[in-house]
Design an enzyme around this catalytic site. Structure first.
Site, mmCIF file in Angstrom:
data_model
loop_
_atom_site.group_PDB
_atom_site.id
_atom_site.type_symbol
_atom_site.label_atom_id
_atom_site.label_comp_id
_atom_site.label_asym_id
_atom_site.label_seq_id
_atom_site.Cartn_x
_atom_site.Cartn_y
_atom_site.Cartn_z
ATOM 1 N N TYR A 144 -18.908 -17.665 -2.951
ATOM 2 C CA TYR A 144 -19.931 -17.807 -1.720
ATOM 3 C C TYR A 144 -20.882 -16.745 -2.170
ATOM 4 O O TYR A 144 -20.848 -15.814 -2.570
ATOM 5 C CB TYR A 144 -19.451 -17.352 -0.582
ATOM 6 C CG TYR A 144 -20.236 -17.248 0.663
ATOM 7 C CD1 TYR A 144 -20.699 -18.446 1.209
ATOM 8 C CD2 TYR A 144 -20.508 -16.184 1.310
ATOM 9 C CE1 TYR A 144 -21.583 -18.533 2.339
ATOM 10 C CE2 TYR A 144 -21.337 -15.989 2.381
ATOM 11 C CZ TYR A 144 -21.724 -17.291 2.801
ATOM 12 O OH TYR A 144 -22.556 -17.330 4.050
ATOM 13 N N ASP A 239 -22.939 -11.622 -8.630
ATOM 14 C CA ASP A 239 -23.035 -11.524 -7.052
ATOM 15 C C ASP A 239 -22.120 -10.437 -6.924
ATOM 16 O O ASP A 239 -20.974 -10.674 -6.687
ATOM 17 C CB ASP A 239 -22.821 -12.638 -6.329
ATOM 18 C CG ASP A 239 -22.827 -12.707 -4.838
ATOM 19 O OD1 ASP A 239 -23.175 -11.306 -4.382
ATOM 20 O OD2 ASP A 239 -22.921 -13.654 -4.178
ATOM 21 N N LYS A 267 -23.597 -5.634 1.858
ATOM 22 C CA LYS A 267 -22.578 -5.060 2.285
ATOM 23 C C LYS A 267 -22.699 -3.805 2.114
ATOM 24 O O LYS A 267 -23.107 -2.981 2.813
ATOM 25 C CB LYS A 267 -21.351 -5.654 1.964
ATOM 26 C CG LYS A 267 -21.108 -7.170 1.983
ATOM 27 C CD LYS A 267 -19.889 -7.965 2.282
ATOM 28 C CE LYS A 267 -20.140 -9.312 2.912
ATOM 29 N NZ LYS A 267 -19.981 -10.128 1.907
HETATM 30 C C1 LIG Z 1 -21.114 -11.660 2.003
HETATM 31 C C2 LIG Z 1 -21.490 -12.424 1.054
HETATM 32 C C3 LIG Z 1 -22.867 -12.804 0.595
HETATM 33 C C4 LIG Z 1 -23.794 -13.020 1.613
HETATM 34 O O1 LIG Z 1 -24.235 -11.707 2.253
HETATM 35 P P1 LIG Z 1 -24.707 -11.770 3.886
HETATM 36 O O2 LIG Z 1 -25.129 -10.489 4.184
HETATM 37 O O3 LIG Z 1 -23.642 -12.292 4.712
HETATM 38 O O4 LIG Z 1 -25.990 -12.756 3.722
HETATM 39 C C5 LIG Z 1 -23.175 -13.349 -0.613
HETATM 40 N N1 LIG Z 1 -22.339 -13.158 -1.619
HETATM 41 C C6 LIG Z 1 -21.053 -12.631 -1.527
HETATM 42 C C7 LIG Z 1 -20.220 -12.254 -2.697
HETATM 43 C C8 LIG Z 1 -20.473 -11.901 -0.339
HETATM 44 O O5 LIG Z 1 -19.680 -11.673 -0.135
#
Ligand SMILES: *Cc1c(COP(=O)(O)O)cnc(C)c1O
Length: 428
Positions: A144, A239, A267
């Site tokens: 994701y 990511d 995060k």
């Molecule tokens: C949480 C997450 C996102 C998205 O971040 P948001 O602040 O919710 O938009 C993207 N990549 C990874 C790996 C994530 O865990």
């Protein structure tokens, strides 16, 4: 536990908010039941609207690595608030946090702050496309990268939980530029490169997958990806929205000693405020406007309150050299002891863990990609989730999610979690 107030609040919320929530996983659709509305948090604990407390294994999906409401972060943000909420001008604080990030992470010269992980990843692929003058990207099933159009293709937890991995509203044109590979399967990547010579701008992945549950990379998977990208002059995007400042101070790059070309954050970087970032070598990052031609902007990007929360959190992590080992060790103990409890009861289980991330997958021995995660016994997980909830332990409300261990989860919290898990298996 009584959920009277949560239940009333949820009914009211559904009248005014789609599904009653501002982010789908919170609605408990995967595990069933009424979502618990929280009111406050401190250290390892959440308190709900009915006044009941829970050990928190979500930690706001990762950001609260120091535990909730850390006194030093609270103090710094309170002080910052007195100076005003937002100016829409440059501030010294933005350079301070940029310096701290660049000094903590391998292989990056510059960083641009945004407001979410979604924004960070969306901007990262635009930059990669602008830099390489190529259109296509490779992503992995179950990974994701936020909810922007290019990534809503087999996108893990949220999408998987809701059974509509290809969201309506994403155009065919956009979808066709996202090519899907299988996590931990290098051959699937090599094949895509072969079939699209000179066309791949970037390979993006979670270096430790967390959005199909915790799925660590197999030995050499990341190294081989790095080599494939070099060979094809394709950018490798890590990511690190989940793993940044969690796996290590320098994230998965430091944890695995592998360099990516663009690294995204979210995060932990905001310490609980809405912050994301993307970073890379100057030669890549200088393609961004106003220096370069790849456009990217944000009215509230680098907001002083958010920056203060992030800066203080990152500073505390940097000062406390033992923290990453400590939370990793807690995770290892939990994993080992839980596995022993389930196996003793004859319950087949695979507990993946890496650094301070973990997921319990029932009914399987190995989970190394999205199909494996989907084949786990999610019904049993849902029962486990509700049993723990009833007993004051708050797990992520889906078997496709990662548990995040904070520095406030100590011996007592681990003991209680093991104890309640023993009661769960004895009641089956
Ligand atoms: C949480 C997450 C996102 C998205 O971040 P948001 O602040 O919710 O938009 C993207 N990549 C990874 C790996 C994530 O865990």
């Amino acid at each position: 536990m009584l959920y009277q107030r949560s239940s009333d609040l949820f009914k009211e919320a559904q009248k005014y908010i789609p599904g009653g929530v501002n982010s789908p996983v919170r609605a408990f659709r995967s595990v069933g039941g009424t979502p618990v509305f929280m009111k406050s948090a401190r250290g390892a604990y959440l308190t709900d609207a009915d006044g009941q407390t829970y050990i928190d294994y979500i930690n706001s999906w990762g950001p609260m690595i120091l535990g909730h409401n850390h006194p030093k972060v609270l103090e710094a943000v309170t002080e910052q608030l007195k100076g005003g909420f937002s100016f829409g001008t440059p501030t010294e604080l933005e350079t301070e946090i940029a310096k701290l990030i660049v000094g903590s992470v391998p292989n990056i010269d510059k960083v641009r702050m945004v407001n979410s992980g979604t924004e960070a990843c969306m901007s990262a692929i635009r930059l990669a496309r602008g830099y390489t003058a190529r259109n296509k990207i490779i992503k992995f099933e179950g990974c994701y990268h936020g909810h922007s159009d290019s990534f809503l293709i087999k996108a893990g937890s949220g999408a998987a939980t809701f059974g509509n991995p290809n969201s309506p509203g994403v155009t065919q044109g956009t979808a066709q530029d996202t090519l899907l590979a299988k996590y931990n399967d290098l051959e699937s990547v090599r094949l895509i490169f072969e079939n699209n010579p000179g066309e791949i701008a970037a390979v993006i992945l979670e270096p430790i997958a967390g959005n199909m549950g915790c799925v660590p990379p197999k030995k050499d998977f990341l190294e081989e990806l790095r080599l494939l990208c070099d060979k094809n002059r394709t950018l490798l995007i890590f990511d690190e929205v989940m793993t940044g400042f969690r796996a290590k101070m320098g994230g998965a790059q430091e944890f695995f000693n592998i360099k990516a070309d663009i690294i995204t954050y979210g995060k932990v970087i905001g310490g609980g405020m809405p912050v994301g970032a993307f970073s890379g070598r100057a030669e890549v990052m200088d393609h961004l406007s106003p220096e370069g031609t790849v456009y990217q902007a944000g009215t509230l990007s680098g907001n002083p309150i958010a920056m203060r929360a992030g800066f203080t959190t990152l500073s505390l992590l940097k000062e406390d050299s033992g923290i990453f080992d400590r939370i990793t060790q807690t995770t290892q103990i939990l994993t080992k002891e839980l596995k022993a409890i389930f196996e003793k009861a004859g319950i087949q289980v695979c507990i993946n863990h890496c650094s301070s991330m973990m997921t319990v997958f029932f009914g399987t021995d190995e989970v190394s990609n999205f199909d494996d995660a989907a084949n786990a016994d999610h019904d049993l997980f849902n029962k486990y989730f509700h049993f723990l909830l009833e007993n004051g332990i708050y797990l992520p409300p889906s078997g496709y999610e990662t548990w995040f261990i904070s520095d406030c989860i100590k011996k007592d919290e681990v003991e209680k979690t093991l104890d309640i898990s023993r009661k769960f298996v004895s009641g089956l």
